[in-house]
Design an enzyme around this catalytic site. Structure first.
Site, PDB file in Angstrom:
ATOM      1  N   SER A 241       0.711  -1.166  -0.099  1.00 16.75           N
ATOM      2  CA  SER A 241       0.104   0.009  -0.045  1.00 16.75           C
ATOM      3  C   SER A 241       1.005   1.146   0.051  1.00 16.75           C
ATOM      4  O   SER A 241       0.691   2.232  -0.494  1.00 16.75           O
ATOM      5  CB  SER A 241      -1.099   0.061   1.194  1.00 16.75           C
ATOM      6  OG  SER A 241      -0.283  -0.083   2.320  1.00 16.75           O
ATOM      7  N   HIS A 271      -1.938  -8.609   2.280  1.00 26.04           N
ATOM      8  CA  HIS A 271      -1.525  -7.335   2.771  1.00 26.04           C
ATOM      9  C   HIS A 271      -2.647  -7.073   3.814  1.00 26.04           C
ATOM     10  O   HIS A 271      -2.989  -7.841   4.796  1.00 26.04           O
ATOM     11  CB  HIS A 271      -1.400  -6.241   1.596  1.00 26.04           C
ATOM     12  CG  HIS A 271      -0.777  -5.093   2.287  1.00 26.04           C
ATOM     13  ND1 HIS A 271      -0.155  -5.001   3.379  1.00 26.04           N
ATOM     14  CD2 HIS A 271      -0.787  -3.780   1.583  1.00 26.04           C
ATOM     15  CE1 HIS A 271       0.330  -3.582   3.500  1.00 26.04           C
ATOM     16  NE2 HIS A 271      -0.191  -2.821   2.663  1.00 26.04           N
ATOM     17  N   HIS A 318       5.654 -12.647   8.740  1.00 25.72           N
ATOM     18  CA  HIS A 318       5.923 -11.416   8.172  1.00 25.72           C
ATOM     19  C   HIS A 318       7.230 -11.092   7.188  1.00 25.72           C
ATOM     20  O   HIS A 318       8.140 -11.909   7.582  1.00 25.72           O
ATOM     21  CB  HIS A 318       6.348 -10.285   9.338  1.00 25.72           C
ATOM     22  CG  HIS A 318       6.015  -8.911   8.761  1.00 25.72           C
ATOM     23  ND1 HIS A 318       7.064  -8.115   8.353  1.00 25.72           N
ATOM     24  CD2 HIS A 318       4.953  -8.081   8.859  1.00 25.72           C
ATOM     25  CE1 HIS A 318       6.473  -6.772   8.010  1.00 25.72           C
ATOM     26  NE2 HIS A 318       5.391  -6.758   8.358  1.00 25.72           N
ATOM     27  N   ARG A 327       3.035  -4.511  17.298  1.00 26.78           N
ATOM     28  CA  ARG A 327       1.722  -4.152  17.095  1.00 26.78           C
ATOM     29  C   ARG A 327       0.757  -5.203  17.767  1.00 26.78           C
ATOM     30  O   ARG A 327      -0.303  -4.729  18.067  1.00 26.78           O
ATOM     31  CB  ARG A 327       1.405  -3.619  15.633  1.00 26.78           C
ATOM     32  CG  ARG A 327       2.414  -2.456  14.790  1.00 26.78           C
ATOM     33  CD  ARG A 327       2.033  -2.632  13.668  1.00 26.78           C
ATOM     34  NE  ARG A 327       2.446  -3.673  12.631  1.00 26.78           N
ATOM     35  CZ  ARG A 327       2.329  -3.795  11.456  1.00 26.78           C
ATOM     36  NH1 ARG A 327       1.697  -3.028  10.849  1.00 26.78           N
ATOM     37  NH2 ARG A 327       2.646  -5.200  10.915  1.00 26.78           N
ATOM     38  N   ASP A 373      -2.230  -8.449  12.150  1.00 25.90           N
ATOM     39  CA  ASP A 373      -3.447  -8.984  11.869  1.00 25.90           C
ATOM     40  C   ASP A 373      -3.870  -9.896  12.847  1.00 25.90           C
ATOM     41  O   ASP A 373      -5.290 -10.341  12.839  1.00 25.90           O
ATOM     42  CB  ASP A 373      -3.415  -9.494  10.336  1.00 25.90           C
ATOM     43  CG  ASP A 373      -3.013  -8.593   9.597  1.00 25.90           C
ATOM     44  OD1 ASP A 373      -3.740  -7.245   9.672  1.00 25.90           O
ATOM     45  OD2 ASP A 373      -2.234  -8.478   8.628  1.00 25.90           O
TER      46      ASP A 373
END
Length: 440
Positions: A241, A271, A318, A327, A373
């Site tokens: 992105s 993504h 990742h 995160r 995620d």
């Protein structure tokens, strides 16, 4: 021009002088080598971009202008009575390169509130799509419908001096960031809440207003949105992105065109759509096992079954990180504070205990740890936001902060059209055989 814009110009002018000096003295220095494997396998690890807003370290995780997520949680200003950082503060940090004061953050919030009006034709364009349309498609269509408002496009058509490209891009970026919560909330209420919309509250902060317009006025959900919008905002420049936004912007696409392109990249399953895939996988696992809170042994068996079928465990691994995503950790801490007894959140934690050892045992997984995620969906479900197809839209609203701050810097630094060289496999084979140069 406005205090934030003036500060940005001052910083950009200083950076331009510094970069010109660097290139004059060191422009011919080589910074690395490229292997055939990298060319064929997604350009992994090839240093080919400059992105000022954040840097991803394989061991430490993301740093925004040098600050880790825990440091941001400590140092960035908070909403009154809140404990999570305001994303407006992170945007200021990425844009200006300095930690903001509470006054600075309030100034950003005020700017976004003043610029948040969305023209009616944008809603009409979204309404023209069938309700079955994926929320990310609606989101991108809404962004492109807003392109009619582009300051850059209008000024460029009249004849815009190169030195002023940054200024029109800055205004577009501010307008777009200000309007995205309204568009996202409109899509959510249209698709999932019987088309019953909620007007914005001009007294709320940027992410608090998003939560309000979606129909969630629980203050801890507002806190979750502030955390969510902060930790998803940027992940250096090479992800799909961010890179797509930069690439389209390098052709002088305006902020709307560039960001819409980036959002089409975010919509891919590898993504941003991965957060949807995670919660879907967990729901399917619980249904098959017949338990809302399966044991670690049951989870391990289901994971083995997933892997044996040739699928991946969504939310794990990742491209760059080689440790648990900070995160993920920030969201886990939020869950322990606000919902420690939630069965779904507990399942996420049990998966965290179970999956990495299994992936490590395979011997070929470089990163068996969870990424961002793996946790976000469970927190949203706790508050009743169960429509997991919408999760990537939230990701997209957040990602605007980083990629549009970067787009402003691209224009301020006069970055060129991005146009890397490509080769054919036949040329590669000829080169290996000693016939000619690879980079002809």
């Amino acid at each position: 021009m406005g205090i934030i814009k003036d500060r940005f110009k001052t910083k950009a002018d200083e950076a331009n002088v510094e970069i010109k000096a660097l290139l004059k003295e060191h422009g011919s220095k080589k910074i690395g080598e490229v292997t055939l494997a990298q060319i064929y396998q997604g350009m992994r690890g090839i240093t080919g971009l400059v992105t000022e807003t954040s840097l991803l370290d394989a061991q430490e995780g993301i740093r925004f202008r040098g600050y880790t997520i825990p440091e941001l949680q400590e140092k960035l200003p908070k909403a009154d009575g809140g404990s999570e950082p305001l994303p407006e503060g992170l945007f200021y940090l990425m844009l200006i390169g300095e930690l903001p004061t509470a006054t600075d953050v309030s100034a950003v919030t005020d700017i976004l509130q003043r610029r948040s009006h969305v023209p009616n034709h944008v809603f009409a364009t979204i309404d023209a799509l069938p309700l079955s349309t994926h929320p990310m498609t609606m989101f991108v269509v809404g962004i492109m419908a807003l392109q009619t408002e582009s300051c850059f496009a209008k000024q460029y058509a009249k004849g815009l001096n190169k030195k002023d490209y940054w200024s029109a891009t800055f205004d577009d970026s501010m307008d777009l960031i200000a309007r995205l919560p309204r568009i996202a909330a409109y899509i959510y209420r249209r698709k999932y809440k019987n088309n019953e919309h909620i007007h914005p509250d001009g007294l709320l902060d940027w992410s608090g207003n998003l939560a309000h317009m979606m129909g969630y006025d629980d203050q801890s959900f507002h806190e979750l949105m502030r955390l969510y919008m902060t930790i998803h905002a940027d992940h250096e420049g090479g992800n799909v992105s961010a890179h797509t936004t930069h690439l389209v912007g390098s052709a002088l696409g305006d902020a709307y065109q560039s960001f819409a392109a980036g959002m089409n990249g975010l919509a891919g399953p590898l993504h941003g759509l991965a957060n949807q895939e995670v919660i879907k996988w967990i729901f399917e696992m619980r249904n098959e096992l017949g338990s809302e809170n399966p044991s670690n042994e049951q989870i391990a068996e289901y994971v083995q079954k997933t892997l044996a079928s040739g699928k991946v465990v969504p939310g794990y691994g990742h491209a760059v990180l080689r440790k648990t995503d900070p995160r993920f950790t920030a969201q886990m801490e939020f869950g322990k504070k606000h919902m420690p007894d939630d069965p779904l959140v507990q399942t996420v934690w049990n998966i965290y205990e179970t999956v990495p050892p299994i992936l490590q045992s395979l011997g070929k997984i470089k990163n068996p740890w969870p990424n961002v995620d793996a946790h976000s969906g469970a927190l949203l479900v706790h508050y009743g936001l169960v429509e997991y197809e919408f999760y990537t839209v939230l990701f997209g609203v957040s990602r605007a902060l980083g990629v549009l701050a970067s787009l402003c810097w691209d224009r301020a630094l006069g970055f060129a059209l991005e146009r890397p060289k490509s080769v054919t496999t036949q040329l590669v084979k000829d080169w290996i055989a000693g016939n000619g140069e690879l980079w002809e």
